[in-house]
Write a protein that holds these residues in place. Structure first.
Motif, PDB file in Angstrom:
ATOM      1  N   UNK A 166      34.781  40.096  33.649  1.00  0.00           N
ATOM      2  CA  UNK A 166      34.924  38.653  33.829  1.00  0.00           C
ATOM      3  C   UNK A 166      35.570  38.364  35.178  1.00  0.00           C
ATOM      4  N   UNK A 167      35.688  37.106  35.502  1.00  0.00           N
ATOM      5  CA  UNK A 167      36.384  36.664  36.696  1.00  0.00           C
ATOM      6  C   UNK A 167      35.779  37.174  37.990  1.00  0.00           C
ATOM      7  N   UNK A 168      36.674  37.485  38.942  1.00  0.00           N
ATOM      8  CA  UNK A 168      36.253  37.929  40.272  1.00  0.00           C
ATOM      9  C   UNK A 168      35.495  39.252  40.209  1.00  0.00           C
ATOM     10  N   UNK A 180      30.436  42.191  41.078  1.00  0.00           N
ATOM     11  CA  UNK A 180      29.330  43.032  40.599  1.00  0.00           C
ATOM     12  C   UNK A 180      28.027  42.239  40.565  1.00  0.00           C
ATOM     13  N   UNK A 181      28.092  40.998  40.105  1.00  0.00           N
ATOM     14  CA  UNK A 181      26.897  40.168  39.975  1.00  0.00           C
ATOM     15  C   UNK A 181      26.193  39.903  41.296  1.00  0.00           C
ATOM     16  N   UNK A 182      26.927  39.976  42.403  1.00  0.00           N
ATOM     17  CA  UNK A 182      26.318  39.744  43.714  1.00  0.00           C
ATOM     18  C   UNK A 182      25.343  40.848  44.104  1.00  0.00           C
ATOM     19  N   UNK A 183      25.467  42.016  43.468  1.00  0.00           N
ATOM     20  CA  UNK A 183      24.625  43.169  43.824  1.00  0.00           C
ATOM     21  C   UNK A 183      23.770  43.676  42.665  1.00  0.00           C
ATOM     22  N   UNK A 184      23.758  42.934  41.562  1.00  0.00           N
ATOM     23  CA  UNK A 184      22.996  43.383  40.399  1.00  0.00           C
ATOM     24  C   UNK A 184      22.171  42.228  39.854  1.00  0.00           C
ATOM     25  N   UNK A 185      20.892  42.370  39.742  1.00  0.00           N
ATOM     26  CA  UNK A 185      20.097  43.488  40.234  1.00  0.00           C
ATOM     27  C   UNK A 185      20.062  43.502  41.752  1.00  0.00           C
ATOM     28  N   UNK A 186      19.833  44.677  42.283  1.00  0.00           N
ATOM     29  CA  UNK A 186      19.822  44.904  43.727  1.00  0.00           C
ATOM     30  C   UNK A 186      20.355  46.289  44.018  1.00  0.00           C
ATOM     31  N   UNK A 187      21.156  46.410  45.110  1.00  0.00           N
ATOM     32  CA  UNK A 187      21.695  47.712  45.469  1.00  0.00           C
ATOM     33  C   UNK A 187      22.618  48.249  44.392  1.00  0.00           C
ATOM     34  N   UNK A 188      23.298  47.386  43.691  1.00  0.00           N
ATOM     35  CA  UNK A 188      24.152  47.836  42.586  1.00  0.00           C
ATOM     36  C   UNK A 188      23.339  48.522  41.510  1.00  0.00           C
ATOM     37  N   UNK A 235      43.502  53.655  30.171  1.00  0.00           N
ATOM     38  CA  UNK A 235      44.305  52.555  29.623  1.00  0.00           C
ATOM     39  C   UNK A 235      44.710  51.586  30.735  1.00  0.00           C
ATOM     40  N   UNK A 236      45.040  52.125  31.892  1.00  0.00           N
ATOM     41  CA  UNK A 236      45.405  51.274  33.041  1.00  0.00           C
ATOM     42  C   UNK A 236      44.214  50.401  33.449  1.00  0.00           C
ATOM     43  N   UNK A 237      43.039  50.986  33.540  1.00  0.00           N
ATOM     44  CA  UNK A 237      41.841  50.224  33.937  1.00  0.00           C
ATOM     45  C   UNK A 237      41.501  49.146  32.914  1.00  0.00           C
ATOM     46  N   UNK A 238      41.613  49.450  31.636  1.00  0.00           N
ATOM     47  CA  UNK A 238      41.295  48.464  30.597  1.00  0.00           C
ATOM     48  C   UNK A 238      42.346  47.357  30.511  1.00  0.00           C
ATOM     49  N   UNK A 239      43.541  47.611  31.061  1.00  0.00           N
ATOM     50  CA  UNK A 239      44.595  46.589  31.046  1.00  0.00           C
ATOM     51  C   UNK A 239      44.378  45.529  32.120  1.00  0.00           C
ATOM     52  N   UNK A 240      43.477  45.800  33.053  1.00  0.00           N
ATOM     53  CA  UNK A 240      43.175  44.810  34.096  1.00  0.00           C
ATOM     54  C   UNK A 240      42.619  43.542  33.436  1.00  0.00           C
ATOM     55  N   UNK A 241      42.970  42.359  33.918  1.00  0.00           N
ATOM     56  CA  UNK A 241      42.527  41.121  33.267  1.00  0.00           C
ATOM     57  C   UNK A 241      41.009  40.924  33.270  1.00  0.00           C
ATOM     58  N   UNK A 242      40.304  41.432  34.294  1.00  0.00           N
ATOM     59  CA  UNK A 242      38.853  41.239  34.374  1.00  0.00           C
ATOM     60  C   UNK A 242      38.058  42.341  33.665  1.00  0.00           C
TER      61      UNK A 242
END
Length: 195
Positions: free
Chosen positions: A63-65, A70-78, A148-155
């Motif tokens: 979510x969020x930023x 991610x959405x700026x490159x998917x579909x595409x180079x992402x 756990x650290x990565x999943x704690x990120x708000x986005x």
């Protein structure tokens, strides 16, 4: 010139001399090693499928930023990145099967330059052990803090989306130890048996 002779039951591979006399035998991989190699090869599939779905722009819980980036490159180079990364990971995981199959002892004929030649054991053992060590370290790092650290990120994905992502990536933790165990068995059968 020696030639390799595969027996009908695939219980061993013998190096035969020019006169056809049996040489050094390499026993077949035990059942546990065959199962471990298959499990290692399959360990990259769930995360690869998740990553490809994500790469094609299917919302997977970001979510969020982060979602906007991610959405700026998917579909595409992402998308290309996700597909190539998933294919590469699966190809590397698939190589584990070579440690329990005849093509891990003799390169398949269709391979350029090395096709039909005997695989030098250390050419398989050294990269496999190095890969096992790296994958095991990354898996332990993920288990004990990074995930756990990565999943704690708000986005980051939360709730069911976080559970699905965790279930997709959790099998990767087993890849390193499985590869290590299969590699040690391959070394036992190809190197240590000769002494």
């Amino acid at each position: 010139m020696s030639k390799l002779v595969f027996n009908a039951r695939a219980t061993a591979i013998h190096r035969a001399g020019a006169d056809g006399t049996p040489g050094v035998a390499v026993e077949a991989a035990p059942r546990w090693a065959q199962l471990a190699a298959k499990a290692a090869a399959l360990s990259a599939v769930p995360s690869g499928v998740w990553r490809i779905v994500f790469g094609f722009g299917v919302p997977v819980g970001f979510s969020g930023a982060t979602a906007a980036a991610y959405g700026a490159h998917q579909p595409g180079w992402g998308t290309v990145y996700c597909v190539v990364l998933s294919a590469l990971a699966e190809a590397l995981a698939f190589l584990t099967l070579g440690l329990v199959r005849p093509w891990g002892l003799v390169a398949p004929r269709w391979l350029p330059l090395i096709g039909g030649r005997r695989v030098q054991p250390l050419a398989a053992i050294v990269p496999a052990l190095l890969g096992s060590a790296i994958l095991t370290a990354l898996g332990l790092e993920g288990l004990f803090g990074r995930w756990a650290h990565n999943l704690a990120e708000p986005d980051a994905p939360h709730g069911f989306a976080g559970l699905v992502m965790t279930a997709a990536y959790l099998p990767l933790v087993a890849w390193g130890p499985l590869l290590g165990a299969v590699t040690v068995d391959y070394a036992r059968r190809t190197l240590w048996r000769r002494r």
